[in-house]
Write a protein that holds these residues in place. Structure first.
Motif, PDB file in Angstrom:
ATOM      1  N   SER A 124       0.833  -1.197   0.000  1.00  0.00           N
ATOM      2  CA  SER A 124       0.000   0.000   0.000  1.00  0.00           C
ATOM      3  C   SER A 124       0.868   1.249   0.000  1.00  0.00           C
ATOM      4  CB  SER A 124      -0.906   0.006   1.231  1.00  0.00           C
ATOM      5  OG  SER A 124      -0.131   0.199   2.406  1.00  0.00           O
ATOM      6  N   ILE A 150      -3.968   5.207  -6.295  1.00  0.00           N
ATOM      7  CA  ILE A 150      -4.150   4.864  -4.887  1.00  0.00           C
ATOM      8  C   ILE A 150      -4.642   6.074  -4.110  1.00  0.00           C
ATOM      9  CG2 ILE A 150      -2.944   4.192  -2.764  1.00  0.00           C
ATOM     10  CD1 ILE A 150      -1.127   2.460  -4.453  1.00  0.00           C
ATOM     11  N   GLU A 153      -8.251   6.735  -4.922  1.00  0.00           N
ATOM     12  CA  GLU A 153      -9.120   5.745  -4.299  1.00  0.00           C
ATOM     13  C   GLU A 153      -9.297   6.027  -2.818  1.00  0.00           C
ATOM     14  OE1 GLU A 153      -7.683   1.744  -4.454  1.00  0.00           O
ATOM     15  OE2 GLU A 153      -9.701   0.921  -4.552  1.00  0.00           O
ATOM     16  N   GLU A 181     -13.338  -2.994  -4.721  1.00  0.00           N
ATOM     17  CA  GLU A 181     -12.466  -3.214  -5.865  1.00  0.00           C
ATOM     18  C   GLU A 181     -13.270  -3.201  -7.162  1.00  0.00           C
ATOM     19  OE1 GLU A 181      -9.029  -5.997  -3.873  1.00  0.00           O
ATOM     20  OE2 GLU A 181     -10.936  -6.894  -4.386  1.00  0.00           O
ATOM     21  N   TYR A 184     -13.909   0.391  -8.124  1.00  0.00           N
ATOM     22  CA  TYR A 184     -12.729   1.019  -8.705  1.00  0.00           C
ATOM     23  C   TYR A 184     -12.502   0.529 -10.125  1.00  0.00           C
ATOM     24  CZ  TYR A 184      -7.962   2.253  -9.705  1.00  0.00           C
ATOM     25  OH  TYR A 184      -6.850   2.753 -10.307  1.00  0.00           O
ATOM     26  N   ASP A 185     -12.750  -0.773 -10.358  1.00  0.00           N
ATOM     27  CA  ASP A 185     -12.549  -1.329 -11.690  1.00  0.00           C
ATOM     28  C   ASP A 185     -13.480  -0.671 -12.700  1.00  0.00           C
ATOM     29  OD1 ASP A 185     -11.610  -2.999 -13.679  1.00  0.00           O
ATOM     30  OD2 ASP A 185     -13.105  -4.549 -13.243  1.00  0.00           O
ATOM     31  N   ASP A 247      -6.959  -4.041  -9.078  1.00  0.00           N
ATOM     32  CA  ASP A 247      -6.038  -3.152  -8.381  1.00  0.00           C
ATOM     33  C   ASP A 247      -4.580  -3.520  -8.648  1.00  0.00           C
ATOM     34  OD1 ASP A 247      -5.997  -5.532  -7.034  1.00  0.00           O
ATOM     35  OD2 ASP A 247      -6.251  -4.677  -5.025  1.00  0.00           O
ATOM     36  N   THR A 249      -1.535  -3.168 -10.973  1.00  0.00           N
ATOM     37  CA  THR A 249      -1.129  -2.200 -11.994  1.00  0.00           C
ATOM     38  C   THR A 249      -0.776  -2.840 -13.333  1.00  0.00           C
ATOM     39  OG1 THR A 249      -0.418  -0.571 -10.366  1.00  0.00           O
ATOM     40  CG2 THR A 249       0.525  -0.378 -12.562  1.00  0.00           C
ATOM     41  N   ARG A 252      -3.976  -3.580 -15.066  1.00  0.00           N
ATOM     42  CA  ARG A 252      -4.640  -2.378 -15.557  1.00  0.00           C
ATOM     43  C   ARG A 252      -3.966  -1.876 -16.831  1.00  0.00           C
ATOM     44  NH1 ARG A 252      -4.914  -0.483 -10.145  1.00  0.00           N
ATOM     45  NH2 ARG A 252      -3.335   1.091 -10.551  1.00  0.00           N
TER      46      ARG A 252
END
Length: 405
Positions: A124, A150, A153, A181, A184-185, A247, A249, A252
């Protein structure tokens, strides 16, 4: 005390009297022997004497998220060998069910006065900040951190967009994750659809901003481009993508690259699914992706690809006759699977040695600019991909094609 002296002396290959002189700070011991004794203390789990605790050990932590995926043992082998050649002792830390978390391993490593840490898994923002405050040399190996995301979020409360009450969320929406999650996606997917062009420039400038640690990564954009071009050259227009958690990277990045490529093609079906990095996770999400009628699937790991092959066979489909599958990693034994897996080979040797070099430079007082070294993957074509059928496959009736663009 006597037992401790004997164990350390045996490990280093010196007398107990020499170990005693080191522990008591007495002269008459070479620097190399003194360092070897201190390292042996750390490796054996003994606490250093108070007056020696401020001295950095020649230990380097190697933090891995798991060992089930063959790519991580391969990374550990190369990194460990390169560290030993430079006189460091690698300390392998891996997360297991019911065991220490990566954050707890960090605390343990710092207590042992390690010289540095190489991460093959993310932490984190708070944990990375704590590392910076401790001034510990760190390198991120295939563990890029989207710090801007981050922060965004953390500023926004968890929220999920409205969904019809009569339809449960699909695996493509869930991705095996918690509601926060998933929210966020969806937000990330919305942003990707908003800006699809200038792919490399956009990702280089904005998508990955770290707090200050150098990074060594595989070029996820190039990987997706190679896989997509290969499948398109075989006549596939219904190409799907299955990657890891939302989440994550690198996942993503692959999703953003895939979305941009799909937007440039005319027509076709291009669903994206997020799965847990496991064989079972790949099988579950691939089952829903197959329901959209895809004829080819790009996967974020070889393990996910193997899960996808099983999902296809459970539906009576043949690989590659009905479904072409591309993996990612080229981990051990992928040329012995049935069929041998077409995959993207990560340059593990070059990446691992680059990470060790960056870490050693930091330990020796050189502070590199916290930029990312991107390594080009190599497409290895085997027998899990083939030309698309003229008629193609069709989405299964009654099933909703979720996650398509």
């Amino acid at each position: 005390m006597t037992r401790r002296l004997a164990e350390v002396a045996k490990r280093v290959g010196v007398s107990e009297a020499t170990v005693s002189r080191v522990l008591n700070g007495k002269p008459g011991v070479s620097d190399g022997t003194r360092q070897a004794v201190l390292t042996a203390l750390d490796v054996l789990g003994y606490e250093r004497p108070t007056q020696l605790r401020g001295v950095r050990a020649r230990l380097v932590g190697l933090v891995l998220p798991e060992l089930q995926n063959p790519i991580f043992p391969a990374l550990a082998e190369v990194v460990g060998g390169a560290l030993v050649q430079l006189g460091f002792t690698p300390v392998l830390c891996t997360r297991t069910a019911g065991g220490l978390t990566e954050a707890e391993y960090v605390t343990m490593l710092l207590d042992q006065q390690v010289s540095g840490v190489i991460f093959c898994g993310g932490l984190s923002a708070e944990e990375y900040g704590a590392l910076l405050q401790r001034s510990v040399p760190v390198v991120l190996l295939n563990a890029a951190v989207d710090y801007a995301a981050i922060q965004a979020e953390q500023r926004q409360p968890d929220r999920a967009p409205a969904r019809s009450a009569d339809r449960p969320p699909s695996l493509l929406e869930r991705g095996g994750h918690r509601p926060a999650e998933r929210a966020y996606d969806r937000e990330h997917d919305r942003q990707d659809r908003h800006d699809r062009h200038g792919l490399h420039d956009r990702l280089d400038r904005k998508a990955v901003r770290t707090i200050g640690f150098p990074q060594v990564s595989t070029d996820d954009v190039a990987a997706v481009q190679q896989a997509y071009a290969h499948l398109a050259s075989l006549g596939h227009t219904r190409i799907g993508l299955m990657v890891g958690p939302a989440d994550h990277t690198p996942s993503r990045r692959k999703a953003a690259a895939f979305t941009a490529l799909a937007a440039r093609t005319s027509g076709g079906n291009h669903p994206v699914g997020h799965a847990l990095f496991s064989f079972e996770g790949g099988q579950a999400v691939a089952t829903e992706l197959l329901a959209t009628g895809i004829t080819a699937l790009i996967c974020g790991s070889d393990v996910l690809a193997l899960g996808a092959i099983r999902a296809a066979r459970r539906q009576g489909l043949s690989v590659p006759a009905d479904l072409s599958v591309v993996g990612y990693d080229d981990s051990a034994f992928m040329n012995y699977t049935d069929p041998p897996l077409t995959t993207l080979r990560q340059p593990i040797e070059a990446m691992s040695r680059a990470a060790v070099t960056l870490l050693a430079n930091q330990i020796n007082g050189t502070n590199p600019t916290p930029k990312e070294l991107l390594h080009e993957p190599e497409l290895v074509v085997r027998h899990s991909t083939a030309p698309a059928h003229q008629g193609g496959r069709h989405a299964q009736p009654g099933l909703r094609a979720v996650g398509t663009d």
